[in-house]
Enzyme design. Structure first.
Site: not given
Length: 328
Positions: A63, A67, A94, A192
């Protein structure tokens, strides 16, 4: 007008120099083979040593990589602390990121081996890949040579990172802005299959979907919604309870996520969005009907593609001494 032989040779030499410069400035496998030959092994060993004590870090690190790449490219700008302006790290998308200390520990090891050589951006990319492999997930190529950026802005993270509440049009726009297509969107969403979320990321689907308290997202399976309300997110003010993205196999990289999405049990609106269009739904169905091996191979291609987004190479950026701070 004819070009003199001397002028022609001069232009040719300049073109050759420019070509060499452009080829040297590309990512490449084993970029640190000569400058820091043990770098990738140091990172891998550290990840493998610690990930089994905290397998949830795999979801955290991939992740973080995602990001990072979606804001100014894969340049470790997500790691920078706020200074005179607020940095990406403090943007709402974040605030639930973890693993910064883990990256710092890796950086310290690599700096001790080869000071000022290996970028924080490459460390994020390699650690993300190694952590997924460590839990039995797919492997993918991570060409290296990224350099670190010096700019990190909260507003850019807020506008460029897809939110859990994103609809398909928004997802397609944000992914398209990074050179990623519908196939990449569905495949990268497959991450996910591991990890967890806090209730506040999706509780509006349960309690306040239309802006009126008590309304529920009709695209969410009613039985699943009832169970979430009863056992996980018991009221709209619950912001901290944790829910598995792929219940029962949060640390197993498998096809379970896609099965849940088709059953209307994807946790986020952004998950549910994948079946609102025949184009993306067909990708979900194809992946689910294929083998795990095929999914791993496709996921690997999209991850490598994502890892190349707007990278800084050559003389661009810098190699930070500390990942949270630009060099003085």
């Amino acid at each position: 007008m004819k070009m003199s032989r001397h002028s022609y040779l001069r232009v040719l030499i300049l073109c050759i120099i420019a070509f060499i410069g452009s080829t040297e400035a590309q990512l490449q496998q084993n970029f640190y083979a000569k400058s820091c030959p043990n770098a990738e092994k140091l990172i891998q060993n550290f990840v493998y040593e610690h990930i089994h004590n905290a397998p949830s870090l795999a979801a955290t690190l991939i992740r973080m990589h995602f990001h990072d790449c979606f804001v100014r490219g894969c340049d470790a700008s997500v790691l920078l602390n706020s200074t005179s302006n607020q940095a990406e790290k403090d943007a709402p998308p974040n605030l639930t990121l973890r693993g910064f200390d883990f990256i710092d520990r890796i950086k310290s090891l690599v700096e001790a081996e080869c000071p000022g050589v290996v970028s924080c951006a490459d460390i994020i990319a390699l650690a993300a890949r190694d952590s997924i492999v460590a839990i039995g997930g797919p492997n993918w190529n991570v060409p290296t040579g990224r350099r670190d950026g010096s700019i990190s802005l909260l507003a850019e993270a807020r506008s460029n990172i897809p939110a859990p509440t994103s609809n398909l049009t928004t997802l397609q726009t944000l992914f398209g802005n990074q050179g990623l297509d519908n196939n990449d969107l569905v495949l990268l969403s497959g991450a996910h299959t591991i990890g967890v979320s806090i209730c506040s990321s999706f509780s509006n689907r349960l309690y306040n979907f239309t802006g009126v308290v008590g309304t529920q997202d009709p695209s969410l399976d009613s039985e699943y919604a009832a169970n979430l309300k009863r056992f996980k997110c018991k009221n709209i003010s619950d912001t901290n309870s944790i829910v598995e993205m792929d219940p029962g196999s949060r640390n197993t990289f498998d096809l379970g996520y896609y099965s849940l999405v088709l059953k209307r049990r994807g946790l986020f609106q952004s998950d549910a969005a994948l079946i609102t269009s025949p184009v993306t739904k067909s990708v979900v169905t194809r992946v689910l009907q294929g083998s795990l091996e095929n999914f791993f191979a496709e996921f690997a291609k999209s991850m490598e593609k994502m890892g190349r987004i707007n990278v800084k190479t050559g003389t661009q950026g810098e190699i930070r001494k500390q990942c949270a701070l630009v060099n003085s």
